[in-house]
Enzyme design. Structure first.
Site, PDB file in Angstrom:
ATOM      1  N   ARG A  12       0.819  -1.201   0.000  1.00 31.98           N
ATOM      2  CA  ARG A  12       0.000   0.000   0.000  1.00 31.98           C
ATOM      3  C   ARG A  12       0.854   1.251   0.000  1.00 31.98           C
ATOM      4  NH1 ARG A  12      -4.797   1.276   1.653  1.00 31.98           N
ATOM      5  NH2 ARG A  12      -4.117   3.089   0.499  1.00 31.98           N
ATOM      6  N   ARG A  68       2.781   4.310 -16.787  1.00 35.53           N
ATOM      7  CA  ARG A  68       3.030   4.035 -18.209  1.00 35.53           C
ATOM      8  C   ARG A  68       4.298   4.729 -18.717  1.00 35.53           C
ATOM      9  NH1 ARG A  68       1.164  -0.098 -18.222  1.00 35.53           N
ATOM     10  NH2 ARG A  68      -1.044  -0.522 -18.394  1.00 35.53           N
ATOM     11  N   CYS A  80      -7.610   2.428 -12.470  1.00 35.24           N
ATOM     12  CA  CYS A  80      -7.880   3.628 -11.664  1.00 35.24           C
ATOM     13  C   CYS A  80      -9.358   3.678 -11.302  1.00 35.24           C
ATOM     14  CB  CYS A  80      -7.539   4.895 -12.453  1.00 35.24           C
ATOM     15  SG  CYS A  80      -5.817   5.045 -12.930  1.00 35.24           S
ATOM     16  N   GLU A  83     -12.028   7.194  -5.132  1.00 34.21           N
ATOM     17  CA  GLU A  83     -12.123   6.825  -3.717  1.00 34.21           C
ATOM     18  C   GLU A  83     -13.515   7.190  -3.186  1.00 34.21           C
ATOM     19  OE1 GLU A  83     -10.592   5.115  -0.384  1.00 34.21           O
ATOM     20  OE2 GLU A  83      -9.405   5.386  -2.203  1.00 34.21           O
ATOM     21  N   ARG A  95      -4.141   7.092  -3.810  1.00 33.09           N
ATOM     22  CA  ARG A  95      -3.813   5.860  -3.091  1.00 33.09           C
ATOM     23  C   ARG A  95      -3.459   4.777  -4.098  1.00 33.09           C
ATOM     24  NH1 ARG A  95      -7.855   8.394  -0.091  1.00 33.09           N
ATOM     25  NH2 ARG A  95      -7.573   8.360   2.180  1.00 33.09           N
ATOM     26  N   TYR A 113       3.916   6.033   2.516  1.00 33.13           N
ATOM     27  CA  TYR A 113       2.950   7.126   2.622  1.00 33.13           C
ATOM     28  C   TYR A 113       3.727   8.436   2.624  1.00 33.13           C
ATOM     29  CZ  TYR A 113      -0.442   3.533   3.548  1.00 33.13           C
ATOM     30  OH  TYR A 113      -1.257   2.435   3.415  1.00 33.13           O
ATOM     31  N   ARG A 121      -1.423   6.218   7.805  1.00 33.29           N
ATOM     32  CA  ARG A 121      -0.951   4.969   8.398  1.00 33.29           C
ATOM     33  C   ARG A 121       0.356   5.194   9.147  1.00 33.29           C
ATOM     34  NH1 ARG A 121      -3.088  -0.073   7.196  1.00 33.29           N
ATOM     35  NH2 ARG A 121      -1.937  -0.499   9.105  1.00 33.29           N
TER      36      ARG A 121
END
Length: 125
Positions: A12, A68, A80, A83, A95, A113, A121
């Protein structure tokens, strides 16, 4: 010589941008992906796929455009999505969930992050 077991792991990460521009979205996404790849010692061939989400306030470009443009990422499957718009959530946030083949255990995976997203997080960074 014993060969290490290889697992499919999820990695993540997230990053924020100041403005909703294609240039900022692409640059921040590239920075995030490069950090994830570097921290986890990955090659593009190790990556099974990548799922990106953006907050509803980001629509100037797809984050996948950044991947890409990276060497060796031509054949990596990318997706994609937007959220969930949770009230009070972190704005202007990209994210990512990278699915990669690695010998690392779940505990050894380095989640990344950056910028304001670091507060999402704090337990992992």
């Amino acid at each position: 010589m014993e060969k290490a077991s290889i697992f499919l792991r999820g990695i993540r990460g997230a990053v924020t941008v100041e403005r909703n521009t294609a240039e900022e979205i692409v640059a921040a996404t590239k920075e995030l992906l490069e950090a994830i790849v570097g921290e986890n010692n990955l090659q593009p061939e190790d990556v099974a796929g990548v799922f990106f989400t953006v907050t509803p306030d980001l629509n100037a470009e797809f984050p996948a455009v950044a991947a890409r443009k990276m060497p060796g990422w031509k054949y990596v499957p990318l997706m994609c999505a937007q959220e969930i718009n949770v009230p009070g959530s972190l704005p202007r946030c990209i994210r990512v969930l990278v699915f990669a083949h690695t010998a690392r255990s779940q505990r050894e995976i380095k989640h990344v992050y950056l910028r304001e997203a670091a507060r999402l997080r704090e337990d992992l960074i």
